[in-house]
Scaffold this motif. Structure first.
Motif, PDB file in Angstrom:
ATOM      1  N   THR A  85       0.898  -1.319   0.096  1.00  0.00           N
ATOM      2  CA  THR A  85       0.109  -0.209  -0.023  1.00  0.00           C
ATOM      3  C   THR A  85       0.820   1.069  -0.057  1.00  0.00           C
ATOM      4  N   ARG A  94      -7.550   2.403  -6.966  1.00  0.00           N
ATOM      5  CA  ARG A  94      -7.031   2.136  -5.263  1.00  0.00           C
ATOM      6  C   ARG A  94      -6.796   3.606  -4.700  1.00  0.00           C
ATOM      7  N   LEU A  96      -8.191   4.825  -2.353  1.00  0.00           N
ATOM      8  CA  LEU A  96      -8.238   4.964  -0.844  1.00  0.00           C
ATOM      9  C   LEU A  96      -7.652   3.463  -0.164  1.00  0.00           C
ATOM     10  N   ALA A  97      -6.494   3.081  -0.980  1.00  0.00           N
ATOM     11  CA  ALA A  97      -5.986   2.017  -0.374  1.00  0.00           C
ATOM     12  C   ALA A  97      -5.255   2.350   0.986  1.00  0.00           C
ATOM     13  N   GLU A  98      -4.906   3.416   1.265  1.00  0.00           N
ATOM     14  CA  GLU A  98      -4.430   3.546   2.861  1.00  0.00           C
ATOM     15  C   GLU A  98      -5.434   3.256   3.579  1.00  0.00           C
ATOM     16  N   ASP A 100      -8.001   1.843   3.269  1.00  0.00           N
ATOM     17  CA  ASP A 100      -8.550   0.547   3.307  1.00  0.00           C
ATOM     18  C   ASP A 100      -7.605  -0.325   4.193  1.00  0.00           C
ATOM     19  N   TRP A 101      -6.234   0.058   4.333  1.00  0.00           N
ATOM     20  CA  TRP A 101      -5.520  -0.791   5.079  1.00  0.00           C
ATOM     21  C   TRP A 101      -5.579  -0.467   6.572  1.00  0.00           C
ATOM     22  N   ASN A 103      -8.317   0.227   7.885  1.00  0.00           N
ATOM     23  CA  ASN A 103      -9.657  -0.468   8.246  1.00  0.00           C
ATOM     24  C   ASN A 103      -9.273  -1.882   8.504  1.00  0.00           C
ATOM     25  N   THR A 104      -8.375  -2.561   7.503  1.00  0.00           N
ATOM     26  CA  THR A 104      -8.122  -3.886   7.843  1.00  0.00           C
ATOM     27  C   THR A 104      -7.327  -3.968   9.064  1.00  0.00           C
TER      28      THR A 104
END
Length: 172
Positions: A85, A94, A96-98, A100-101, A103-104
């Motif tokens: 990411t 992607r 909002l990849a950061e 999403d990470w 949130n993960t």
């Protein structure tokens, strides 16, 4: 100036880590030879120290996280995803990849907590090396003595890998 990945200076940096380019990769602990396993565990340790500090997870990720294979696997997945990411190529779609990470990470947080070890007294997993109290010296002792870091490389999907290699050789 402190190292941003190791602000407290608790984990020794792997040799050459400052000059290595971080590349997204998949980690299969059991398939690594012992020297690589120890090097990668040190790399993960630096990142976990950063993670605990940055996200204030000191009470969630206990000092003995590296002695618990399930926690190591979850942290490995989070680290590999973090590298892809934050250090990988931007992929279309992607944006909002950061986020999403992050949130993960929050979804994984309950799996990182070890109630038995949260009091500061490590509860040894079955069939493991005895544990001294936490810290960088204990981490190095673990890397040197534990079967988790010294056992010969064995890939969990060795039969599948052998079949694929045989198919490739037959096709040539």
């Amino acid at each position: 100036m402190p190292d941003p990945l190791n602000p407290a200076g608790l984990w020794p940096m792997p040799p050459g880590a400052a000059t290595q380019q971080a590349e997204p990769q998949r980690w299969v602990w059991a398939a690594m030879d012992p020297a690589e396993r120890r090097m990668r565990m040190r790399e993960l340790g630096v990142w976990v120290d950063w993670l605990r500090t940055t996200f204030e997870l000191h009470h969630t990720i206990t000092h003995c996280w590296y002695r618990h294979s399930a926690v190591v696997e979850h942290l490995t997945a989070l680290y590999a995803g973090w590298v892809r990411t934050y250090a990988g190529e931007e992929a279309p779609g992607r944006e909002l990849a950061e986020a999403d990470w992050i949130n993960t990470l929050h979804a994984f947080t309950p799996r990182l907590k070890l109630a038995a070890c949260a009091t500061g007294t490590h509860q040894e997993p079955p069939m493991s090396v005895p544990s001294p109290a936490g810290g960088a010296e204990d981490f190095e002792l673990y890397l040197t003595l534990s079967a988790a870091t010294t056992a010969p490389a064995v890939h969990p999907a060795a039969a599948e890998l052998s079949r694929r290699e045989a198919e490739l050789n037959a096709a040539l």
